[in-house]
Design a protein around this motif. Structure first.
Motif, PDB file in Angstrom:
ATOM      1  N   TYR A 193    -121.398 -66.414  24.840  1.00  0.00           N
ATOM      2  CA  TYR A 193    -120.083 -65.984  25.277  1.00  0.00           C
ATOM      3  C   TYR A 193    -119.369 -67.142  25.955  1.00  0.00           C
ATOM      4  N   ILE A 236    -120.633 -61.639  21.003  1.00  0.00           N
ATOM      5  CA  ILE A 236    -120.223 -60.718  22.069  1.00  0.00           C
ATOM      6  C   ILE A 236    -118.884 -60.052  21.758  1.00  0.00           C
ATOM      7  N   PRO A 237    -117.824 -60.810  21.387  1.00  0.00           N
ATOM      8  CA  PRO A 237    -116.574 -60.134  21.043  1.00  0.00           C
ATOM      9  C   PRO A 237    -116.732 -59.140  19.888  1.00  0.00           C
ATOM     10  N   GLU A 238    -117.556 -59.493  18.902  1.00  0.00           N
ATOM     11  CA  GLU A 238    -117.781 -58.575  17.782  1.00  0.00           C
ATOM     12  C   GLU A 238    -118.472 -57.304  18.257  1.00  0.00           C
ATOM     13  N   PHE A 239    -119.475 -57.431  19.113  1.00  0.00           N
ATOM     14  CA  PHE A 239    -120.144 -56.246  19.660  1.00  0.00           C
ATOM     15  C   PHE A 239    -119.162 -55.374  20.429  1.00  0.00           C
ATOM     16  N   ILE A 240    -118.326 -55.997  21.242  1.00  0.00           N
ATOM     17  CA  ILE A 240    -117.356 -55.235  22.030  1.00  0.00           C
ATOM     18  C   ILE A 240    -116.430 -54.442  21.116  1.00  0.00           C
ATOM     19  N   MET A 241    -115.933 -55.074  20.066  1.00  0.00           N
ATOM     20  CA  MET A 241    -115.034 -54.375  19.143  1.00  0.00           C
ATOM     21  C   MET A 241    -115.759 -53.232  18.427  1.00  0.00           C
ATOM     22  N   ARG A 242    -117.013 -53.424  18.111  1.00  0.00           N
ATOM     23  CA  ARG A 242    -117.759 -52.354  17.454  1.00  0.00           C
ATOM     24  C   ARG A 242    -118.012 -51.190  18.398  1.00  0.00           C
ATOM     25  N   VAL A 243    -118.203 -51.474  19.687  1.00  0.00           N
ATOM     26  CA  VAL A 243    -118.337 -50.410  20.684  1.00  0.00           C
ATOM     27  C   VAL A 243    -117.008 -49.678  20.832  1.00  0.00           C
ATOM     28  N   VAL A 244    -115.902 -50.435  20.942  1.00  0.00           N
ATOM     29  CA  VAL A 244    -114.569 -49.836  21.066  1.00  0.00           C
ATOM     30  C   VAL A 244    -114.279 -48.900  19.891  1.00  0.00           C
TER      31      VAL A 244
END
Length: 133
Positions: free
Chosen positions: A90, A100-108
């Motif tokens: 990150y 990390i940004p990809e994981f965050i978007m997938r959680v969103v």
């Protein structure tokens, strides 16, 4: 900050658990000046910073200096040690095409099931299972 943190960790280790295996998280930025870097990066690849006056390298230099503090402390105190240099974790300027940004978007977006890719992917080849330097 990185050097002070390493000094504090070494002092804590020396006082509280001097025989414990010391594991430190460094950074792939210690390779910032290595020409022709091969991926995956063999453990014997030398680290290097090409221009210590360039502000971009201040983080990598601090991580490299921290590694040196750990290595010399561990050798003098006969302490087992490991240095881990993760890639693509990150950072403030990394954009959205990284882990990390990809994981965050997938959680969103409430991805279900949450897919994890690349469990077998590596960027380094360990020298041994106990000491990655």
């Amino acid at each position: 900050t990185n050097l002070r943190l390493m000094q504090c960790c070494i002092q804590w280790h020396r006082r509280r658990c001097p025989a414990a295996h010391f594991i430190w998280t460094s950074s792939s930025e210690v390779y910032a000046g290595v020409a022709g870097l091969v991926l995956p990066t063999p453990e014997e690849t030398p680290v290097g910073i090409t221009d210590v006056t360039n502000p971009r390298y201040s983080y990598g230099v601090s991580k490299l200096a921290g590694e040196l503090l750990l290595i010399h402390y561990a050798q003098a105190a006969n302490v087992p040690w490991t240095i881990v240099r993760p890639h693509n974790i990150y950072g403030p300027a990394m954009g959205f095409d990284h882990v990390i940004p990809e994981f965050i978007m997938r959680v969103v977006h409430r991805e279900d099931p949450f897919r994890i890719y690349g469990a077998q992917t590596t960027r380094t080849e360990p020298a041994s299972p106990l000491r990655l330097t």
